[in-house]
Design an enzyme around this catalytic site. Structure first.
Site, PDB file in Angstrom:
ATOM      1  N   VAL A  60       0.821  -1.205   0.000  1.00 25.70           N
ATOM      2  CA  VAL A  60       0.000   0.000   0.000  1.00 25.70           C
ATOM      3  C   VAL A  60       0.858   1.260   0.000  1.00 25.70           C
ATOM      4  CG1 VAL A  60      -1.631   1.318   1.420  1.00 25.70           C
ATOM      5  CG2 VAL A  60      -1.958  -1.137   1.093  1.00 25.70           C
ATOM      6  N   SER A  80      -8.222  -2.544   6.912  1.00 25.38           N
ATOM      7  CA  SER A  80      -8.600  -3.532   5.910  1.00 25.38           C
ATOM      8  C   SER A  80      -9.997  -4.036   6.182  1.00 25.38           C
ATOM      9  CB  SER A  80      -7.597  -4.681   5.879  1.00 25.38           C
ATOM     10  OG  SER A  80      -8.087  -5.796   6.589  1.00 25.38           O
ATOM     11  N   SER A  81     -10.511  -4.761   5.221  1.00 26.38           N
ATOM     12  CA  SER A  81     -11.882  -5.251   5.343  1.00 26.38           C
ATOM     13  C   SER A  81     -12.053  -6.282   6.443  1.00 26.38           C
ATOM     14  CB  SER A  81     -12.329  -5.865   4.007  1.00 26.38           C
ATOM     15  OG  SER A  81     -11.404  -6.869   3.627  1.00 26.38           O
ATOM     16  N   CYS A  82     -10.962  -6.775   7.023  1.00 27.46           N
ATOM     17  CA  CYS A  82     -11.137  -7.792   8.059  1.00 27.46           C
ATOM     18  C   CYS A  82     -11.554  -7.199   9.396  1.00 27.46           C
ATOM     19  CB  CYS A  82      -9.902  -8.675   8.203  1.00 27.46           C
ATOM     20  SG  CYS A  82      -8.505  -7.812   8.853  1.00 27.46           S
ATOM     21  N   TYR A 117      -5.374  -8.736  14.662  1.00 25.84           N
ATOM     22  CA  TYR A 117      -5.156  -7.610  13.752  1.00 25.84           C
ATOM     23  C   TYR A 117      -6.404  -6.738  13.687  1.00 25.84           C
ATOM     24  CZ  TYR A 117      -4.418  -5.330   9.177  1.00 25.84           C
ATOM     25  OH  TYR A 117      -4.304  -4.424   8.160  1.00 25.84           O
ATOM     26  N   LYS A 156      -6.904  -2.745  14.506  1.00 28.66           N
ATOM     27  CA  LYS A 156      -7.337  -1.793  13.482  1.00 28.66           C
ATOM     28  C   LYS A 156      -8.613  -1.052  13.904  1.00 28.66           C
ATOM     29  CE  LYS A 156      -4.117  -2.030  10.479  1.00 28.66           C
ATOM     30  NZ  LYS A 156      -3.402  -0.819  10.051  1.00 28.66           N
ATOM     31  N   PRO A 197      -9.684  -0.467   2.864  1.00 29.94           N
ATOM     32  CA  PRO A 197      -9.716  -1.025   1.511  1.00 29.94           C
ATOM     33  C   PRO A 197     -10.202  -2.470   1.464  1.00 29.94           C
ATOM     34  CG  PRO A 197      -7.481  -0.313   2.138  1.00 29.94           C
ATOM     35  CD  PRO A 197      -8.307  -0.328   3.374  1.00 29.94           C
ATOM     36  N   THR A 198     -10.714  -2.864   0.308  1.00 32.36           N
ATOM     37  CA  THR A 198     -11.067  -4.245   0.013  1.00 32.36           C
ATOM     38  C   THR A 198      -9.785  -5.015  -0.318  1.00 32.36           C
ATOM     39  OG1 THR A 198     -12.512  -5.613  -1.341  1.00 32.36           O
ATOM     40  CG2 THR A 198     -11.411  -3.803  -2.442  1.00 32.36           C
ATOM     41  N   LEU A 206      -6.668  -6.040  -1.966  1.00 31.44           N
ATOM     42  CA  LEU A 206      -5.786  -5.292  -2.861  1.00 31.44           C
ATOM     43  C   LEU A 206      -4.841  -6.231  -3.591  1.00 31.44           C
ATOM     44  CD1 LEU A 206      -4.845  -2.449  -0.366  1.00 31.44           C
ATOM     45  CD2 LEU A 206      -6.477  -2.294  -2.274  1.00 31.44           C
ATOM     46  N   HIS A 221      -2.266 -14.253  -0.817  1.00 32.08           N
ATOM     47  CA  HIS A 221      -3.710 -14.279  -1.052  1.00 32.08           C
ATOM     48  C   HIS A 221      -4.016 -14.933  -2.397  1.00 32.08           C
ATOM     49  CE1 HIS A 221      -4.325 -10.686   1.896  1.00 32.08           C
ATOM     50  NE2 HIS A 221      -4.194 -11.825   2.517  1.00 32.08           N
TER      51      HIS A 221
END
Lengths: 329, 329
Positions: free
Chosen positions: B33, B125-127, B154, B158, B181-182, B184, B197
């Site tokens: 990122v 992040s989305s998580c 994590y 966040k 973000p979704t 990446l 991933h």
């Protein structure tokens, strides 16, 4: 060595009570909770308590905390230091409530692990749970729904503290546990007229009404909501019990399991204080949450029991109040 | 000055794009990122980027971060530095994943505020969202249900970072925003055979199959799960957009809003890589979550649009991969 939730027998865990010369750092020793823990440990014969005021040791300073742990090397840590406050304070100073608590927790937990502390207990509060958690609130209600907005800053910090302890246990097989008490009361509580909790607020109001010769005290609502209270000496006793008996991954609720209505509470406080006027309910004003009770069956199932009845606890607290808090009006 | 979610007009906010000599600290500038953000800012003419490697500045050290901010006094901060990793790493090193991220965030956000930074953007992040969040996942899903256990360490860190930014905005009227973000992909991604991933994993596998002359590549599952991907250059573009246009309390999802099935993805990667063997689906193996899509309508409604199609993005990524990552096998 992993994420075991099981209770170890006394001989397997770091024996807390077996050596009263062990050095125990009680962080936050001047607060409601910390001072009760100090009283309890002293009554048990612990003679080597490590205590530091905020001006002696600012727990938000990483390097200071590290130096402190390196120099003192405590055997045990009870983390009762936190930035706390009522609804108004949380709403006005949200940055403080999340940042200061995160800093204290991260510094103390990390330094404790890195400097060989045998066991750490982290204390939080029932506001970690979702606003609409099932009642009684079990430990696994954590993170299952939205928080109460007025204390989400503090709650998110405390949840992070629980997760820090769990993470360190899993990664390092280090003995860190968390205890989440219900509503506490007792000596050293906050009796401030504007931001105290319901029990000390009622005590103060009945006391002032008695001293002033008032005819009545008006309390908002119907008095029907149910609440749970635990005297802080019982909490201190539970802390010792957990330090001795519990080495599990999950945090533990610490409550009496006994509920009273606000009406019963108010009548009891009135009686203990000795106010002879009338207690009037202004039912045009709102009641709070209908019920708030923690499910402490896990801890109670391990054999711990609270000892202080509400009546005895109120008598004890009022005695402290009249001797210590009144001049601060 | 309070918790306003509204978009202010350009003249009211700290103008990010108006002065390209402004000093911008991009924390984490070597990651997937951060490196994309640096590329973007350089392409826009920003010539005064403040960049520090981990060995030059350890963001987990409070005093070092404070000295750095005091000495450098950046105008803007983009916080893309984090401890990241896959499922196995999160499960094995949970203490690192929560503690390091909490330390980085608390240090950078607090020092940035205290040293006069005009605006800070925090990336997550989305998580952060509940495991069973509604699809597409709106921002309001935050903290409404249990997290995915494999990345809860994590995720809790966040979430605390988002709350830190919100708390500082409310208490200090300071311009801190958060972007989530979704999935990446792009240059500098992790192509490790075991913990990358799905997109980089497929790219690596098709490439190796091509190079080795393999007859087929077998992919687990049916290929039916739906996923969303965003090229990291689009994320960098969204970062600039948010720095210029958004000064609200709520975090913003950053996604394309476009889904593809894993089957469509695999076929596209196969084509871009130029593997001419067969793509075989082992449907006896499990599929992952049926659908994972962020609801980015808030950001898209403000006028931001992603520019990189999945095909173009895969071509760009494969070009980077063959030039930079292949020798690291």
């Amino acid at each position: 060595m992993g994420s075991s939730d099981c209770q170890h027998s006394g001989s397997e865990s770091s024996p807390f009570l077996s050596d009263k010369s062990a050095k125990v750092f009680v962080a936050g020793h001047r607060g409601l909770v910390g001072s009760a823990i100090v009283r309890k440990l002293q009554s048990l014969g612990f003679a080597n308590l490590l205590l530091r005021t905020h001006s002696e040791l600012d727990l938000t300073r990483q390097a200071d905390v590290e130096s402190f742990f390196a120099a003192e090397k405590p055997d045990f840590v009870i983390l009762a230091a936190a930035k706390v406050g009522g609804i108004h304070a949380n709403n006005t100073y949200p940055a403080d409530f999340i940042a200061i608590n995160l800093q204290i927790q991260t510094n103390v937990i990390d330094s404790a692990y890195k400097h060989g502390v045998k066991k750490l207990l982290f204390l939080g509060s029932s506001c970690i749970y979702p606003k609409l958690a099932p009642q009684p609130i079990p430990e696994d209600a954590l993170l299952t729904g939205p928080l109460e907005p007025t204390n989400e800053w503090y709650a998110v910090a405390k949840i992070a503290g629980i997760k820090m302890c769990q993470g360190y246990r899993i990664q390092y097989s280090w003995d860190a546990i968390s205890g989440m008490p219900t509503n506490l009361y007792g000596p050293n509580d906050n009796f401030h007229p504007e931001n105290s909790h319901v029990l000390p607020a009622l005590m103060r109001r009945f006391h002032e009404a008695k001293v002033n010769g008032d005819k009545e005290v008006v309390v908002w609502g119907t008095g029907s909501p149910l609440r749970e209270f635990l005297h802080v000496d019982d909490l201190a006793d539970a802390v010792v019990f957990m330090m001795e008996e519990y080495s599990g991954l999950e945090h533990l609720n610490v409550g009496s399991g006994k509920e009273v209505t606000i009406k019963e509470l108010a009548e009891l406080v009135k009686e203990v204080v000795g106010f002879e006027g009338e207690l009037v309910w202004d039912s045009s004003k709102p009641d709070g949450t209908p019920r708030k009770l923690m499910d402490s069956s896990k801890l109670l199932g391990m054999g711990w029991k609270p000892k202080v009845s509400l009546r005895e606890g109120l008598v004890d607290t009022y005695k402290w109040y009249t001797a210590n808090a009144i001049t601060k009006q």
